[in-house]
Motif scaffolding. Structure first.
Motif, mmCIF file in Angstrom:
data_model
loop_
_atom_site.group_PDB
_atom_site.id
_atom_site.type_symbol
_atom_site.label_atom_id
_atom_site.label_comp_id
_atom_site.label_asym_id
_atom_site.label_seq_id
_atom_site.Cartn_x
_atom_site.Cartn_y
_atom_site.Cartn_z
ATOM 1 N N ALA A 1 -38.188 -64.158 -71.278
ATOM 2 C CA ALA A 1 -37.045 -64.640 -70.491
ATOM 3 C C ALA A 1 -35.995 -65.266 -71.404
ATOM 4 C CB ALA A 1 -37.518 -65.658 -69.458
ATOM 5 N N GLU A 2 -36.440 -66.076 -72.362
ATOM 6 C CA GLU A 2 -35.510 -66.708 -73.296
ATOM 7 C C GLU A 2 -34.812 -65.665 -74.163
ATOM 8 O OE1 GLU A 2 -37.605 -71.052 -73.927
ATOM 9 O OE2 GLU A 2 -38.309 -69.376 -75.163
ATOM 10 N N THR A 3 -35.562 -64.691 -74.637
ATOM 11 C CA THR A 3 -34.987 -63.641 -75.485
ATOM 12 C C THR A 3 -33.965 -62.822 -74.709
ATOM 13 O OG1 THR A 3 -37.038 -63.533 -76.746
ATOM 14 C CG2 THR A 3 -35.533 -61.665 -76.951
ATOM 15 N N LEU A 4 -34.305 -62.418 -73.498
ATOM 16 C CA LEU A 4 -33.369 -61.640 -72.678
ATOM 17 C C LEU A 4 -32.093 -62.432 -72.413
ATOM 18 C CD1 LEU A 4 -32.914 -58.990 -71.102
ATOM 19 C CD2 LEU A 4 -33.891 -60.144 -69.104
ATOM 20 N N ALA A 5 -32.228 -63.708 -72.107
ATOM 21 C CA ALA A 5 -31.052 -64.544 -71.831
ATOM 22 C C ALA A 5 -30.182 -64.713 -73.078
ATOM 23 C CB ALA A 5 -31.483 -65.909 -71.308
ATOM 24 N N ASN A 6 -30.789 -64.798 -74.258
ATOM 25 C CA ASN A 6 -30.035 -65.010 -75.497
ATOM 26 C C ASN A 6 -29.318 -63.763 -75.987
ATOM 27 O OD1 ASN A 6 -30.616 -67.733 -75.752
ATOM 28 N ND2 ASN A 6 -32.487 -67.358 -76.908
#
Length: 171
Positions: free
Chosen positions: A58-63
């Motif tokens: 989730a963090e990677t996709l958002a970044n």
């Protein structure tokens, strides 16, 4: 039983990244996926599919993505329900994303990040992605400001022939 979903589409807005009380990252997003056929007027219809992704993914996709980013998602369909403030039972069907892939060049993502006004740290993270394709010989990415531009041919401006050797083919 089999419950597999494979989607390719564009994000309708930036990923909504939040954290649970225990600190687990969860991202909600919607993918606009064109149907494979046209309607009676010759237009493609689009489905807007709600998705959720968890933890580091989730963090990677958002970044690394922004509104309009082309992504591929694999996961499963899940239904849940809850009672809203008015006491009504609400049912939700969504795709729980287990994996995703970025499907456009780094230059397009960088352009989207710069136009959205993110922080320099986020821009540095996006620069480290491993996608190095360019849309044309001038390294100019198309401007995806409206939804209708998403179907534009990225190679339309390039009149050169694309040369691919047999060694480059995956089969």
């Amino acid at each position: 039983m089999i419950n597999n979903v494979v989607l390719v589409g564009r994000l309708t807005k930036d990923v909504d990244l939040r954290y649970t009380g225990s600190g687990t990252a969860v991202g909600n997003f919607t993918i606009a996926a064109d149907r494979p056929y046209t309607n009676a007027q010759g237009e493609r219809e689009t489905d807007f599919i709600n998705c959720v992704i968890w933890r580091k993914s989730a963090e990677t996709l958002a970044n690394f993505t922004r509104k309009g980013s082309l992504i591929g998602v694999t996961g499963r369909i899940q239904t849940r329900n809850y009672e809203n403030n008015q006491g009504q039972r609400v049912y939700v069907t969504e795709v729980v994303a287990e994996n995703f892939q970025l499907l456009e060049p780094k230059s397009v993502t960088d352009q989207r990040i710069q136009s959205s006004g993110t922080t320099p740290a986020q821009n540095d993270q996006a620069s480290n992605t491993n996608q190095t394709q360019n849309y044309n010989k001038n390294n100019q990415a198309p401007n995806y400001d409206s939804f209708s531009d998403f179907t534009a041919d990225p190679f339309k401006q390039n009149s050169d022939q694309i040369e691919i050797s047999d060694d480059d083919l995956p089969f």
